[in-house]
Design a protein around this motif. Structure first.
Motif, short mmCIF file in Angstrom:
data_model
loop_
_atom_site.label_atom_id
_atom_site.label_comp_id
_atom_site.label_asym_id
_atom_site.label_seq_id
_atom_site.Cartn_x
_atom_site.Cartn_y
_atom_site.Cartn_z
N ASP A 643 0.85 -1.18 0.00
CA ASP A 643 0.00 0.00 0.00
C ASP A 643 0.89 1.23 0.00
O ASP A 643 2.05 1.17 0.37
CB ASP A 643 -0.89 0.01 1.24
CG ASP A 643 -2.21 0.73 0.98
OD1 ASP A 643 -3.15 0.44 1.71
OD2 ASP A 643 -2.27 1.56 0.05
N GLY A 685 1.38 -5.34 -10.23
CA GLY A 685 0.97 -3.97 -9.94
C GLY A 685 1.64 -2.99 -10.88
O GLY A 685 2.85 -3.09 -11.15
N ILE A 707 -4.01 -3.01 -10.43
CA ILE A 707 -3.63 -4.34 -9.96
C ILE A 707 -4.27 -5.36 -10.89
O ILE A 707 -5.47 -5.31 -11.16
CB ILE A 707 -4.11 -4.59 -8.52
CG1 ILE A 707 -3.57 -3.53 -7.55
CG2 ILE A 707 -3.72 -5.99 -8.07
CD1 ILE A 707 -2.09 -3.58 -7.34
N LEU A 720 -8.07 -4.40 -11.55
CA LEU A 720 -8.66 -3.47 -10.59
C LEU A 720 -8.04 -2.09 -10.77
O LEU A 720 -6.80 -1.95 -10.75
CB LEU A 720 -8.46 -3.95 -9.15
CG LEU A 720 -9.05 -5.34 -8.85
CD1 LEU A 720 -7.94 -6.39 -8.82
CD2 LEU A 720 -9.81 -5.33 -7.53
N SER A 757 -13.38 -0.98 -0.87
CA SER A 757 -12.75 -2.29 -0.78
C SER A 757 -13.31 -3.26 -1.81
O SER A 757 -14.49 -3.20 -2.17
CB SER A 757 -12.96 -2.89 0.63
OG SER A 757 -12.43 -2.04 1.61
N VAL A 770 -8.25 -5.62 -2.06
CA VAL A 770 -7.75 -4.41 -2.72
C VAL A 770 -8.51 -3.22 -2.16
O VAL A 770 -9.75 -3.23 -2.11
CB VAL A 770 -7.91 -4.49 -4.25
CG1 VAL A 770 -7.53 -3.15 -4.90
CG2 VAL A 770 -7.05 -5.61 -4.81
N LEU A 786 -4.16 2.43 -5.25
CA LEU A 786 -4.66 1.15 -4.77
C LEU A 786 -3.73 0.54 -3.73
O LEU A 786 -2.52 0.76 -3.77
CB LEU A 786 -4.79 0.16 -5.94
CG LEU A 786 -5.62 0.59 -7.15
CD1 LEU A 786 -5.64 -0.51 -8.18
CD2 LEU A 786 -7.03 0.96 -6.74
N PHE A 788 -2.94 -3.38 -1.97
CA PHE A 788 -3.18 -4.81 -2.15
C PHE A 788 -2.78 -5.56 -0.88
O PHE A 788 -1.66 -5.42 -0.39
CB PHE A 788 -2.38 -5.33 -3.34
CG PHE A 788 -2.51 -6.82 -3.54
CD1 PHE A 788 -3.66 -7.37 -4.09
CD2 PHE A 788 -1.48 -7.67 -3.17
CE1 PHE A 788 -3.78 -8.73 -4.27
CE2 PHE A 788 -1.58 -9.04 -3.34
CZ PHE A 788 -2.74 -9.58 -3.90
#
Length: 828
Positions: A643, A685, A707, A720, A757, A770, A786, A788
């Motif tokens: 993160d 990512g 992601i 995502l 979320s 995520v 984002l 993860f």
């Protein structure tokens, strides 16, 4: 700013075409242990000793602590030391089971961001902390050494040693030796200092013993358990403080030579004070409302009373507008003018924005003859022009770009000295520091404490009495070389100028020349100093401190390196040329490595052999007891996530704490976060570039904006992004992240909560999360991104790799990398 130690791991990772190369990853990551905040059962500290040797103002301090695990379970032991902000660590060791692990200083290219972010807040002390796992009935000893040059302020040097063991200690002692070749003129031990507030007590700490002769002093402090508990049931939490000064009768100061190096201490006494033209520039923007403006007004009232009659002054207040007390001129510090100025200060109130640029230019017009012809009639060439500039925030209106403000100030101020005061943590200290450095001054932090008015007044006292200006100390080129700074804008009463360098072989007599301006004329003085051919032991004997100066016989050489490194790093900050910055950083790094100094460009590394029985973990805050063995740490990872900038976190089972590391990638890099070939899962990512933060522009900031999860079974991919989740399988599904929704494929279930979320549930012990980070009112440096999380990784196979997956199978390499506590939020 605080120091912590970081836990580092190395692991086998394969290089993938779509991932950042392993070479780049290993050169840029660092791990930090993040405690969960549960209470530690306190282990017993059996010994706590502080040894300090001061040789001609250069101090070497060693703090030693021995901890005993008296319990039947493995526990965590914490070793924590306060460090002066100007100090360099030069040694760190851990002793356990008869083995000594000695730290090494290594190049530290990737950790610069932590230092910059912490220094932004201008902390006056730093904190070194390490937490180590201790099996039952084990004694473990820690030792850290650091070096610093004591600074002379207001006619005295001050040595402050932090005593914060966290509990009463049976064997606690402080031993200090001070050796001064020119002689000690006075010395006193102050009451224990528990805050920045000045103590009104007169007594020295109980059990303090002092022995002193003209050149040497020994101080011993060893309080009993009862004396420690009388101060606090939790043990000592204070600074042991000594103040002293030296004899210095020669106008040209004191030159000391040792092993081919020299140091010149220049601090002439009994010179007449030079009058000054001083402009007080005071921020009265809305953020100053309350205690800040009250304390500023109280300090200014006292300062105005202390102006000399020969001084000239003016006052400027600023918010979004600038108001000058006496238009277009400075006025003499007569009783009437001072009274009128105090009334002006009494009536000021705080409101509005912050126009730093306009305030600086208005001050320049008053005090710099070249920038305002209307002001020139009131100026004397024998008065020192200076601006004392106080602000508590950043530029928010008018010219706000730092480079523009710096350029405008330098163009307008000319030979004026600018002294910056950053009031509180929200002040733009990096800007004030650069303004001061580029304009013949210095910058300081003023902390929002009860004594803020005293801090303001104390800073003014340091610059209130200029004795010389435009000082140059010169040394013949055929005698001295590699000399540090020799040009100084001002010399103030009670301070000291220091120059170090190397002496050429065979020089018997050193010629020094001084040029400067005093209260009446331009001075030019030449002097010859006879150089004594002394070695370390002979010097110690001369000082009558033989046997007490071990460890820094080469103090002049180390002092030269200490000064040179600081000047190289300062020059790097002031340089705008990238090539010059790189060369300056390389020189500073090479010197730091040579002299084993931990600096902003180096790291402290301790390598612990794999055969050792005891695992080591490091924490920045207290953590819960450790009950694992090395094998259990290596075998399982139950929660892992990335993160932020990006920050990767790993929750280790039974350890009840998290480890995190960062990867400083580039825009559009794709990082392989996880790959489990047995389960057929790949997580990647995508990085985007974020704006840099003010004051830490060297730190490239990147975040994840996409992601991608690829699942071999069923040929499914999940992409995502901040606005949508796209699922490809037998069909195509696109779900907005602002709405609730779900998609199910075979055993895979994807659930959106409609806010921040998205859960990806594989079943059988595999659950990913995520998080969508959005900002309602983002700052200039914030951007949507984002995060993860591996919420449950029990179902991942032993073949799992990638930046997060690799942590299942670690080659256990424990190393300590110095970083600055408090920088985590600034960096993220």
């Amino acid at each position: 700013i605080s120091l912590c130690l970081c836990l580092c791991f190395a692991s086998h990772i394969e290089k993938h075409n779509s991932s950042v190369g392993v070479e780049n990853i290993l050169s840029t990551w660092s791990f930090k242990s993040v405690g969960l905040g549960t209470k530690i059962t306190r282990l017993k500290i059996t010994d706590y000793h502080v040894h300090c040797t001061v040789t001609s103002r250069y101090a070497l301090t060693t703090v030693e602590s021995t901890i005993w695990n008296q319990f039947h379970l493995t526990k965590e032991a914490a070793f924590e030391v306060d460090l002066p902000a100007s100090a360099f660590i030069s040694n760190f060791t851990i002793t356990s089971g008869g083995k000594v692990y000695v730290a090494q200083v290594k190049e530290r290219a990737a950790a610069r961001k932590f230092y910059d972010a912490a220094k932004k807040h201008g902390k006056i002390t730093e904190k070194f902390r390490v937490v180590v796992s201790m099996p039952p009935a084990i004694h473990m000893s820690f030792s850290i050494s650091y070096e610093e040059l004591l600074t002379r302020r207001l006619g005295r040097y001050e040595l402050a040693l932090g005593l914060r063991p966290g509990q009463p200690v049976q064997n606690l002692s402080v031993d200090i030796t001070i050796a001064e070749q020119s002689g000690i003129s006075f010395m006193k031990v102050l009451p224990l200092r528990t805050s920045r507030l000045l103590s009104t007590e007169a007594e020295v700490p109980p059990s303090t013993q002092v022995q002193q002769n003209p050149y040497c002093a020994h101080i011993h402090y060893s309080p009993t358990l009862e004396q420690q508990r009388n101060l606090s049931p939790k043990g000592l939490n204070a600074d042991f403080v000594i103040q002293y000064d030296v004899e210095l009768k020669d106008l040209m100061g004191d030159i000391q030579v040792l092993d081919g190096y020299f140091v010149h201490y220049f601090a002439p006494r009994a010179l007449p004070v030079v009058s000054k033209d001083v402009i007080f520039v005071i921020d009265i923007s809305g953020s100053m409302i309350g205690n800040k403006i009250k304390q500023t007004k109280a300090a200014m009232s006292t300062i105005l009373d202390e102006l000399r009659e020969g001084d000239y002054f003016n006052l400027i207040t600023f918010s979004d507008k600038v108001h000058t007390w006496k238009k277009g001129r400075t006025v003499q510090a007569t009783k009437q003018n001072i009274q009128e100025a105090k009334e002006f200060v009494r009536k000021i109130s705080a409101e509005g924005w912050t126009n730093i640029n306009a305030a600086l230019l208005s001050a320049a017009q008053l005090v710099n003859p070249s920038s305002s012809s209307s002001a020139s009639h009131s100026l004397s060439p024998r008065r020192v022009p200076m601006i004392i500039f106080l602000t508590d925030g950043e530029a928010t209106i008018g010219v706000t770009a730092q480079d523009a403000i710096l350029h405008n100030a330098q163009s307008a101020l000319g030979s004026v000295s600018l002294f910056g005061l950053a009031f509180g943590d929200d002040a733009d200290f990096p800007l004030l520091k650069r303004l001061a450095l580029e304009n013949r001054g210095i910058a300081r932090m003023v902390f929002e404490d009860a004594d803020a008015a005293l801090q303001l007044k104390g800073f003014y006292d340091e610059v209130a009495s200029p004795l010389l200006s435009d000082i140059q100390l010169s040394y013949l080129e055929d005698q001295a070389y590699d000399v540090t700074r020799v040009l100084f804008p001002n010399y103030f009463q009670g301070s000291e100028l220091v120059v170090t360098g190397k002496i050429k072989s065979g020089v018997q007599e050193m010629q020094v020349s001084l040029t400067a301006n005093d209260s009446k004329q331009k001075l030019k003085v030449e002097s010859k100093a006879r150089l004594a051919k002394s070695k370390g032991n002979e010097t110690a004997t001369f000082l009558d401190c033989k046997g007490s100066l071990g460890g820094i016989y080469s103090f002049v050489q180390r002092l030269w390196a200490y000064f040179t490194i600081k000047e190289l790093l300062l020059a790097k900050i002031n340089s705008t040329d990238s090539l010059a910055q790189q060369l300056l950083a390389e020189k500073a790094t090479n010197l730091s490595l040579k002299y084993n100094f931990v600096t902003p460009v180096t790291s402290l590394v301790v390598v612990k052999p794999d055969t050792d029985k005891y695992p080591t973990s490091i924490s920045s805050i207290p953590t819960s007891p450790v009950t694992t063995t090395t094998e259990s740490v290596m075998s399982t990872v139950t929660q892992t996530f990335m993160d932020g900038d990006p920050h990767f976190f790993v929750k280790l089972p039974n350890l009840q704490q998290n480890l995190c590391f960062t990867v400083d990638g580039r825009a559009n890099d794709v990082l392989r976060l996880l790959e489990d070939p047995e389960k057929g899962i790949i997580v990647e990512g995508h990085l985007i570039l974020a704006p840099t933060k003010r004051g830490v522009e060297e730190h490239t900031r990147t975040f994840f904006d996409k992601i991608t999860i690829k699942i071999a079974k069923g040929g499914i991919s999940v992409t995502l992004m901040i606005d949508s989740v796209v699922v490809k399988g037998e069909g195509l599904h696109s779900l907005p992240t602002t709405q609730q929704g779900s998609v199910t494929y075979l055993d895979l279930k994807i659930v959106l909560d409609g806010h921040q979320s998205c859960w990806i549930d594989f079943g059988k012990g595999m659950l990913f999360l995520v998080v969508f980070h959005r900002y309602s009112h983002p700052s200039y440096y914030q951007m949507e991104h984002l995060g993860f999380y591996i919420a449950d990784g029990e179902g991942l196979s032993s073949l799992t790799q990638g930046l997060l997956g690799m942590l299942h199978f670690l080659i256990f390499l424990v190393c300590f990398t110095v970083c600055w506590l408090g920088a985590e939020q600034a960096a993220g």
